[in-house]
Design a protein around this motif. Structure first.
Motif, mmCIF file in Angstrom:
data_model
loop_
_atom_site.group_PDB
_atom_site.id
_atom_site.type_symbol
_atom_site.label_atom_id
_atom_site.label_comp_id
_atom_site.label_asym_id
_atom_site.label_seq_id
_atom_site.Cartn_x
_atom_site.Cartn_y
_atom_site.Cartn_z
ATOM 1 N N LYS A 77 0.805 -1.220 0.000
ATOM 2 C CA LYS A 77 0.000 0.000 0.000
ATOM 3 C C LYS A 77 0.839 1.271 0.000
ATOM 4 C CE LYS A 77 -3.948 -2.114 2.371
ATOM 5 N NZ LYS A 77 -4.808 -2.099 3.587
ATOM 6 N N ALA A 78 1.941 1.281 0.740
ATOM 7 C CA ALA A 78 2.781 2.485 0.790
ATOM 8 C C ALA A 78 3.308 2.820 -0.604
ATOM 9 C CB ALA A 78 3.940 2.285 1.765
ATOM 10 N N PHE A 79 3.633 1.791 -1.376
ATOM 11 C CA PHE A 79 4.070 1.987 -2.756
ATOM 12 C C PHE A 79 2.981 2.681 -3.567
ATOM 13 C CE2 PHE A 79 3.638 0.414 -7.093
ATOM 14 C CZ PHE A 79 4.862 0.742 -7.649
ATOM 15 N N VAL A 80 1.731 2.251 -3.392
ATOM 16 C CA VAL A 80 0.614 2.825 -4.145
ATOM 17 C C VAL A 80 0.464 4.304 -3.817
ATOM 18 C CG1 VAL A 80 -1.871 2.754 -4.524
ATOM 19 C CG2 VAL A 80 -0.585 0.615 -4.280
ATOM 20 N N PHE A 81 0.484 4.657 -2.534
ATOM 21 C CA PHE A 81 0.310 6.057 -2.136
ATOM 22 C C PHE A 81 1.393 6.946 -2.739
ATOM 23 C CE2 PHE A 81 1.706 9.414 0.794
ATOM 24 C CZ PHE A 81 0.583 10.235 0.756
ATOM 25 N N ARG A 82 2.646 6.548 -2.585
ATOM 26 C CA ARG A 82 3.737 7.388 -3.085
ATOM 27 C C ARG A 82 3.751 7.429 -4.612
ATOM 28 N NH1 ARG A 82 6.611 4.640 0.934
ATOM 29 N NH2 ARG A 82 7.644 3.401 -0.672
ATOM 30 N N SER A 83 3.348 6.328 -5.250
ATOM 31 C CA SER A 83 3.331 6.312 -6.710
ATOM 32 C C SER A 83 2.236 7.218 -7.255
ATOM 33 C CB SER A 83 3.151 4.876 -7.217
ATOM 34 O OG SER A 83 4.267 4.081 -6.867
ATOM 35 N N LEU A 84 1.082 7.259 -6.580
ATOM 36 C CA LEU A 84 0.032 8.199 -6.989
ATOM 37 C C LEU A 84 0.519 9.641 -6.838
ATOM 38 C CD1 LEU A 84 -3.161 6.521 -5.456
ATOM 39 C CD2 LEU A 84 -2.550 6.690 -7.877
ATOM 40 N N LEU A 85 1.255 9.907 -5.750
ATOM 41 C CA LEU A 85 1.849 11.233 -5.562
ATOM 42 C C LEU A 85 2.828 11.537 -6.689
ATOM 43 C CD1 LEU A 85 2.470 13.775 -3.837
ATOM 44 C CD2 LEU A 85 4.195 12.399 -2.634
ATOM 45 N N ALA A 86 3.644 10.560 -7.065
ATOM 46 C CA ALA A 86 4.635 10.765 -8.123
ATOM 47 C C ALA A 86 3.966 11.044 -9.467
ATOM 48 C CB ALA A 86 5.537 9.537 -8.233
ATOM 49 N N VAL A 87 2.948 10.264 -9.807
ATOM 50 C CA VAL A 87 2.256 10.444 -11.090
ATOM 51 C C VAL A 87 1.604 11.822 -11.149
ATOM 52 C CG1 VAL A 87 0.336 9.629 -12.499
ATOM 53 C CG2 VAL A 87 1.902 7.978 -11.462
ATOM 54 N N ALA A 88 0.924 12.209 -10.066
ATOM 55 C CA ALA A 88 0.228 13.499 -10.036
ATOM 56 C C ALA A 88 1.215 14.667 -10.055
ATOM 57 C CB ALA A 88 -0.662 13.577 -8.800
ATOM 58 N N SER A 89 2.284 14.566 -9.268
ATOM 59 C CA SER A 89 3.244 15.674 -9.210
ATOM 60 C C SER A 89 4.005 15.811 -10.515
ATOM 61 C CB SER A 89 4.211 15.488 -8.037
ATOM 62 O OG SER A 89 4.968 14.293 -8.176
ATOM 63 N N TYR A 90 4.322 14.673 -11.163
ATOM 64 C CA TYR A 90 5.001 14.753 -12.468
ATOM 65 C C TYR A 90 4.118 15.485 -13.479
ATOM 66 C CZ TYR A 90 6.384 13.454 -17.153
ATOM 67 O OH TYR A 90 6.709 13.514 -18.480
ATOM 68 N N VAL A 129 13.366 9.214 -7.186
ATOM 69 C CA VAL A 129 12.017 8.641 -7.042
ATOM 70 C C VAL A 129 12.089 7.170 -6.642
ATOM 71 C CG1 VAL A 129 9.859 8.092 -8.233
ATOM 72 C CG2 VAL A 129 10.990 10.278 -8.663
ATOM 73 N N VAL A 130 12.769 6.358 -7.447
ATOM 74 C CA VAL A 130 12.756 4.915 -7.197
ATOM 75 C C VAL A 130 13.596 4.537 -5.980
ATOM 76 C CG1 VAL A 130 12.317 4.395 -9.623
ATOM 77 C CG2 VAL A 130 14.665 4.436 -8.781
ATOM 78 N N GLY A 131 14.516 5.422 -5.574
ATOM 79 C CA GLY A 131 15.286 5.157 -4.372
ATOM 80 C C GLY A 131 14.424 5.125 -3.123
ATOM 81 N N THR A 132 13.216 5.700 -3.203
ATOM 82 C CA THR A 132 12.273 5.661 -2.084
ATOM 83 C C THR A 132 11.307 4.485 -2.203
ATOM 84 O OG1 THR A 132 10.597 7.038 -3.188
ATOM 85 C CG2 THR A 132 12.339 8.181 -1.984
ATOM 86 N N GLY A 133 11.486 3.659 -3.236
ATOM 87 C CA GLY A 133 10.551 2.560 -3.454
ATOM 88 C C GLY A 133 9.258 3.028 -4.088
ATOM 89 N N THR A 134 9.371 3.984 -5.029
ATOM 90 C CA THR A 134 8.207 4.612 -5.659
ATOM 91 C C THR A 134 8.346 4.537 -7.171
ATOM 92 O OG1 THR A 134 8.068 6.156 -3.799
ATOM 93 C CG2 THR A 134 6.852 6.740 -5.784
#
Length: 208
Positions: A77-90, A129-134
């Motif tokens: 789940k933590a991956f999902v949250f941060r990845s949604l943040l990454a997609v939106a912020s990008y 980005v990916v260094g945080t597991g995102t």
């Protein structure tokens, strides 16, 4: 928002925001003006458009979602949250930087210089980005899953799918642009590999 998160998660989210800003700035201000192509899901969606007249917006969205869902099952789940943040912020950063006039005019007519500079910056942004597991998209998700399954460095698992797509794109692109795009892919993958090794970035642990 970051103040409401645990300290460790806030730090990861800050790294994600910085990384997506670097990626968006690079693609909008270096790659796009120089005409450099992309690998991964974006490049593959362009191939589908040329061969089957499928909209890149539609095919790219579904490719990204499939790969992100597969990665979410592995990383939780933590991956999902941060990845949604990454997609939106990008998306937000790209929209912002795309409104600016070209900042690096000297690279516009120099695809090889743009490839090296863009590759370095893309590698730095991606490593943040990916260094945080995102994951910032389907490309990142696929590379992270392959790295986990095959126990290979992220730089290698980025290079394999991106390189294959770009090699296929060489049939559709002018030779100079195709070579420049491949150089950018090699430089960015190598930068991710070096930074991952130097900073000892860890992938998130698989869920349950």
């Amino acid at each position: 928002v970051l103040k409401m998160l645990p300290h460790r998660q806030a730090g990861k989210c800050a790294s994600v925001l910085l990384g997506t800003a670097v990626i968006a700035l690079t693609l909008s201000q270096i790659h796009a003006p120089a005409g450099l192509a992309e690998g991964g899901t974006f490049g593959f969606s362009l191939l589908l458009y040329h061969q089957f007249d499928l909209s890149p917006a539609v095919s790219g969205f579904f490719l990204d979602m499939i790969l992100l869902l597969c990665a979410a099952r592995v990383f939780g789940k933590a991956f999902v949250f941060r990845s949604l943040l990454a997609v939106a912020s990008y998306a937000a950063f790209y929209a912002l930087f795309d409104r600016l006039p070209p900042l690096l005019l000297g690279l516009t007519g120099a695809p090889f210089a743009a490839a090296v500079a863009g590759g370095l910056l893309l590698g730095v942004g991606t490593a943040l980005v990916v260094g945080t597991g995102t994951a910032c998209g389907g490309d990142d998700a696929a590379a992270m899953v392959l790295s986990h399954w095959l126990n290979l460095p992220l730089g290698i698992t980025y290079l394999l799918p991106d390189g294959i797509v770009l090699l296929l794109c060489t049939f559709l692109l002018p030779a100079q642009i195709a070579v420049g795009s491949l150089i950018s892919c090699l430089v960015s993958s190598g930068t991710v590999w070096l930074l991952q090794s130097a900073l000892q970035a860890r992938l998130p642990r698989p869920a349950g």
